[in-house]
Design a protein around this motif. Structure first.
Motif, PDB file in Angstrom:
ATOM      1  N   HIS A  81       0.850  -1.194   0.000  1.00  0.00           N
ATOM      2  CA  HIS A  81       0.000   0.000   0.000  1.00  0.00           C
ATOM      3  C   HIS A  81       0.880   1.236   0.000  1.00  0.00           C
ATOM      4  CE1 HIS A  81       0.489   1.250   4.317  1.00  0.00           C
ATOM      5  NE2 HIS A  81       0.888  -0.001   4.407  1.00  0.00           N
ATOM      6  N   SER A  82       0.327   2.332  -0.476  1.00  0.00           N
ATOM      7  CA  SER A  82       1.064   3.593  -0.478  1.00  0.00           C
ATOM      8  C   SER A  82       0.831   4.303   0.847  1.00  0.00           C
ATOM      9  CB  SER A  82       0.613   4.489  -1.633  1.00  0.00           C
ATOM     10  OG  SER A  82      -0.618   5.119  -1.301  1.00  0.00           O
ATOM     11  N   GLY A  83       1.542   5.377   1.053  1.00  0.00           N
ATOM     12  CA  GLY A  83       1.358   6.191   2.255  1.00  0.00           C
ATOM     13  C   GLY A  83       0.411   7.346   2.023  1.00  0.00           C
ATOM     14  N   ALA A  84      -0.460   7.233   1.043  1.00  0.00           N
ATOM     15  CA  ALA A  84      -1.324   8.353   0.673  1.00  0.00           C
ATOM     16  C   ALA A  84      -2.352   8.688   1.738  1.00  0.00           C
ATOM     17  CB  ALA A  84      -2.038   8.045  -0.642  1.00  0.00           C
ATOM     18  N   PHE A  85      -2.469   9.983   2.037  1.00  0.00           N
ATOM     19  CA  PHE A  85      -3.602  10.530   2.776  1.00  0.00           C
ATOM     20  C   PHE A  85      -4.453  11.256   1.741  1.00  0.00           C
ATOM     21  CE2 PHE A  85      -1.428  11.174   7.203  1.00  0.00           C
ATOM     22  CZ  PHE A  85      -1.288   9.796   7.327  1.00  0.00           C
ATOM     23  N   VAL A  86      -5.683  10.808   1.556  1.00  0.00           N
ATOM     24  CA  VAL A  86      -6.558  11.328   0.505  1.00  0.00           C
ATOM     25  C   VAL A  86      -7.622  12.219   1.139  1.00  0.00           C
ATOM     26  CG1 VAL A  86      -8.069  10.742  -1.424  1.00  0.00           C
ATOM     27  CG2 VAL A  86      -6.162   9.226  -0.834  1.00  0.00           C
ATOM     28  N   LEU A  87      -7.654  13.476   0.717  1.00  0.00           N
ATOM     29  CA  LEU A  87      -8.610  14.448   1.247  1.00  0.00           C
ATOM     30  C   LEU A  87      -9.855  14.477   0.366  1.00  0.00           C
ATOM     31  CD1 LEU A  87      -9.348  16.761   3.218  1.00  0.00           C
ATOM     32  CD2 LEU A  87      -8.062  18.314   1.701  1.00  0.00           C
ATOM     33  N   VAL A  88     -11.011  14.243   0.978  1.00  0.00           N
ATOM     34  CA  VAL A  88     -12.272  14.133   0.246  1.00  0.00           C
ATOM     35  C   VAL A  88     -13.249  15.183   0.764  1.00  0.00           C
ATOM     36  CG1 VAL A  88     -14.166  12.579  -0.406  1.00  0.00           C
ATOM     37  CG2 VAL A  88     -11.870  11.655  -0.006  1.00  0.00           C
ATOM     38  N   ASP A  89     -13.965  15.819  -0.156  1.00  0.00           N
ATOM     39  CA  ASP A  89     -14.887  16.880   0.266  1.00  0.00           C
ATOM     40  C   ASP A  89     -16.287  16.358   0.574  1.00  0.00           C
ATOM     41  OD1 ASP A  89     -16.301  16.596  -2.165  1.00  0.00           O
ATOM     42  OD2 ASP A  89     -15.428  18.392  -3.075  1.00  0.00           O
ATOM     43  N   GLN A  90     -17.191  17.267   0.853  1.00  0.00           N
ATOM     44  CA  GLN A  90     -18.552  16.933   1.286  1.00  0.00           C
ATOM     45  C   GLN A  90     -19.357  16.199   0.229  1.00  0.00           C
ATOM     46  OE1 GLN A  90     -16.965  19.867   1.564  1.00  0.00           O
ATOM     47  NE2 GLN A  90     -17.488  20.948   3.464  1.00  0.00           N
ATOM     48  N   ASN A  91     -18.924  16.275  -1.037  1.00  0.00           N
ATOM     49  CA  ASN A  91     -19.645  15.633  -2.132  1.00  0.00           C
ATOM     50  C   ASN A  91     -18.933  14.403  -2.680  1.00  0.00           C
ATOM     51  OD1 ASN A  91     -21.778  17.647  -2.247  1.00  0.00           O
ATOM     52  ND2 ASN A  91     -20.211  19.032  -3.039  1.00  0.00           N
ATOM     53  N   GLY A  92     -17.924  13.921  -1.959  1.00  0.00           N
ATOM     54  CA  GLY A  92     -17.225  12.715  -2.385  1.00  0.00           C
ATOM     55  C   GLY A  92     -16.187  12.931  -3.459  1.00  0.00           C
ATOM     56  N   HIS A  93     -15.747  14.185  -3.670  1.00  0.00           N
ATOM     57  CA  HIS A  93     -14.704  14.486  -4.645  1.00  0.00           C
ATOM     58  C   HIS A  93     -13.336  14.521  -3.960  1.00  0.00           C
ATOM     59  CE1 HIS A  93     -18.188  16.714  -6.716  1.00  0.00           C
ATOM     60  NE2 HIS A  93     -17.989  15.587  -7.374  1.00  0.00           N
ATOM     61  N   ILE A  94     -12.326  13.976  -4.595  1.00  0.00           N
ATOM     62  CA  ILE A  94     -10.971  14.030  -4.065  1.00  0.00           C
ATOM     63  C   ILE A  94     -10.392  15.410  -4.319  1.00  0.00           C
ATOM     64  CG2 ILE A  94      -8.626  13.106  -4.261  1.00  0.00           C
ATOM     65  CD1 ILE A  94      -9.849  10.414  -4.991  1.00  0.00           C
ATOM     66  N   ARG A  95      -9.923  16.062  -3.261  1.00  0.00           N
ATOM     67  CA  ARG A  95      -9.442  17.434  -3.389  1.00  0.00           C
ATOM     68  C   ARG A  95      -7.946  17.579  -3.080  1.00  0.00           C
ATOM     69  NH1 ARG A  95     -13.937  20.761  -3.475  1.00  0.00           N
ATOM     70  NH2 ARG A  95     -12.452  22.296  -4.298  1.00  0.00           N
ATOM     71  N   GLY A  96      -7.306  16.497  -2.639  1.00  0.00           N
ATOM     72  CA  GLY A  96      -5.881  16.554  -2.380  1.00  0.00           C
ATOM     73  C   GLY A  96      -5.351  15.179  -2.028  1.00  0.00           C
ATOM     74  N   VAL A  97      -4.096  14.922  -2.384  1.00  0.00           N
ATOM     75  CA  VAL A  97      -3.421  13.671  -2.034  1.00  0.00           C
ATOM     76  C   VAL A  97      -2.061  14.028  -1.464  1.00  0.00           C
ATOM     77  CG1 VAL A  97      -2.564  11.449  -2.852  1.00  0.00           C
ATOM     78  CG2 VAL A  97      -4.614  12.436  -3.885  1.00  0.00           C
ATOM     79  N   TYR A  98      -1.734  13.476  -0.300  1.00  0.00           N
ATOM     80  CA  TYR A  98      -0.545  13.877   0.443  1.00  0.00           C
ATOM     81  C   TYR A  98       0.218  12.640   0.889  1.00  0.00           C
ATOM     82  CZ  TYR A  98      -3.744  17.843   0.752  1.00  0.00           C
ATOM     83  OH  TYR A  98      -4.643  18.837   0.432  1.00  0.00           O
ATOM     84  N   ASP A  99       1.518  12.747   0.971  1.00  0.00           N
ATOM     85  CA  ASP A  99       2.344  11.643   1.451  1.00  0.00           C
ATOM     86  C   ASP A  99       2.292  11.639   2.975  1.00  0.00           C
ATOM     87  OD1 ASP A  99       4.333   9.857   2.202  1.00  0.00           O
ATOM     88  OD2 ASP A  99       5.636  10.387   0.523  1.00  0.00           O
ATOM     89  N   GLY A 100       1.625  10.648   3.528  1.00  0.00           N
ATOM     90  CA  GLY A 100       1.440  10.570   4.965  1.00  0.00           C
ATOM     91  C   GLY A 100       2.669  10.182   5.749  1.00  0.00           C
ATOM     92  N   THR A 101       3.784   9.982   5.064  1.00  0.00           N
ATOM     93  CA  THR A 101       5.040   9.688   5.762  1.00  0.00           C
ATOM     94  C   THR A 101       5.926  10.923   5.851  1.00  0.00           C
ATOM     95  OG1 THR A 101       6.306   9.037   3.781  1.00  0.00           O
ATOM     96  CG2 THR A 101       4.965   7.336   4.852  1.00  0.00           C
ATOM     97  N   LYS A 102       5.465  12.049   5.281  1.00  0.00           N
ATOM     98  CA  LYS A 102       6.280  13.259   5.248  1.00  0.00           C
ATOM     99  C   LYS A 102       5.589  14.384   6.005  1.00  0.00           C
ATOM    100  CE  LYS A 102       8.554  12.112   0.883  1.00  0.00           C
ATOM    101  NZ  LYS A 102       8.847  12.543  -0.508  1.00  0.00           N
ATOM    102  N   THR A 103       6.276  14.887   7.023  1.00  0.00           N
ATOM    103  CA  THR A 103       5.703  15.901   7.896  1.00  0.00           C
ATOM    104  C   THR A 103       5.279  17.149   7.146  1.00  0.00           C
ATOM    105  OG1 THR A 103       6.967  15.120   9.800  1.00  0.00           O
ATOM    106  CG2 THR A 103       6.154  17.383   9.892  1.00  0.00           C
ATOM    107  N   ASP A 104       6.061  17.577   6.160  1.00  0.00           N
ATOM    108  CA  ASP A 104       5.722  18.810   5.457  1.00  0.00           C
ATOM    109  C   ASP A 104       4.444  18.657   4.638  1.00  0.00           C
ATOM    110  OD1 ASP A 104       7.001  17.085   3.662  1.00  0.00           O
ATOM    111  OD2 ASP A 104       7.873  18.729   2.489  1.00  0.00           O
ATOM    112  N   GLN A 105       4.219  17.471   4.068  1.00  0.00           N
ATOM    113  CA  GLN A 105       2.997  17.266   3.298  1.00  0.00           C
ATOM    114  C   GLN A 105       1.781  17.134   4.212  1.00  0.00           C
ATOM    115  OE1 GLN A 105       2.854  14.798  -0.110  1.00  0.00           O
ATOM    116  NE2 GLN A 105       4.888  15.385  -0.836  1.00  0.00           N
ATOM    117  N   VAL A 106       1.960  16.553   5.378  1.00  0.00           N
ATOM    118  CA  VAL A 106       0.856  16.488   6.339  1.00  0.00           C
ATOM    119  C   VAL A 106       0.565  17.881   6.895  1.00  0.00           C
ATOM    120  CG1 VAL A 106       0.038  15.451   8.487  1.00  0.00           C
ATOM    121  CG2 VAL A 106       1.341  14.066   6.856  1.00  0.00           C
ATOM    122  N   ASP A 107       1.585  18.693   7.044  1.00  0.00           N
ATOM    123  CA  ASP A 107       1.370  20.099   7.412  1.00  0.00           C
ATOM    124  C   ASP A 107       0.484  20.776   6.374  1.00  0.00           C
ATOM    125  OD1 ASP A 107       2.941  19.916   9.685  1.00  0.00           O
ATOM    126  OD2 ASP A 107       4.723  20.803   8.749  1.00  0.00           O
TER     127      ASP A 107
END
Length: 216
Positions: A178-204
């Motif tokens: 599996h990847s380390g992706a953190f996937v941000l989803v909005d109120q309508n089920g649309h993907i609005r951002g993908v971030y590397d969950g192993t990197k502090t700056d991307q989680v910031d």
């Protein structure tokens, strides 16, 4: 007559994951990521165009409290999704440490959720996930849901809806890939951002992007 124009988006995420798919500017709206098409049709002699964006498909899984969590459960909510397994010997501990930061920032917001899907549901039963969550300091599933269910459905929604790697692979460490992706989803089920969950700056960046969807 319909004219369909398709653009390929998130299918490339596993290969381009070194970059964060989000808007870096504070006041810049987040894009809608993934496959999309323009549906063009004629109504009463007028040509009407409608942009149809990628959406998360219907799902039904069980959380650590034994509750059934479906797409309806997160309708109207902003949420972050990821994929992990409790015996993961590689990136999962880092991901959960980073996700804890997201949780601590937004745990009190009723319009925000986290969905962490186990890709080893045979081992990661409701009881195992309950204990895992408790050890992380998560005593209930009000905000953070650790999900288990049918393995094939978890792999399918990971790969086709969230467009991230989530599968059994005996050659991988721990038997799963599996990847380390953190996937941000909005109120309508649309993907609005993908971030590397192993990197502090991307989680910031994720933490700073969430209010853009919450409207706060």
């Amino acid at each position: 007559m319909n004219r369909i124009l398709s653009i390929l988006g998130l299918a490339l995420i596993p290969f381009l994951f070194s970059g964060c798919f989000s808007s870096g500017e504070k006041n810049t709206p987040l894009p809608k990521l993934g496959n999309w098409h323009i549906d063009e049709k004629t109504v009463d002699g007028k040509v009407i165009q409608d942009t149809v964006y990628h959406q998360i498909a219907d799902f039904s899984f069980t959380n650590q409290d034994g509750e059934t969590i479906t797409k309806t459960s997160v309708e109207g909510k902003v949420y972050v999704a990821d994929f992990f397994f409790t015996t993961c010997p590689t990136i999962c501990p880092i991901m959960k440490k980073e996700m804890l930061r997201v949780y601590e920032e937004y745990a009190d917001n009723p319009d925000f959720k986290i969905l962490s899907h186990s890709i080893d549901p045979t081992h990661d039963t409701q009881e195992v996930l309950k204990d895992y969550a408790y050890k992380l300091g998560i005593e209930d599933a009000e905000t953070w849901n650790f999900l288990t269910g049918d393995a094939e459905k978890i792999y399918e929604i990971g790969q086709t809806s969230y467009m991230t790697t989530a599968q059994e692979d005996q050659a991988a460490a721990g038997g799963f890939l599996h990847s380390g992706a953190f996937v941000l989803v909005d109120q309508n089920g649309h993907i609005r951002g993908v971030y590397d969950g192993t990197k502090t700056d991307q989680v910031d960046q994720l933490i700073s992007d969430i209010p853009k969807l919450l409207g706060k």
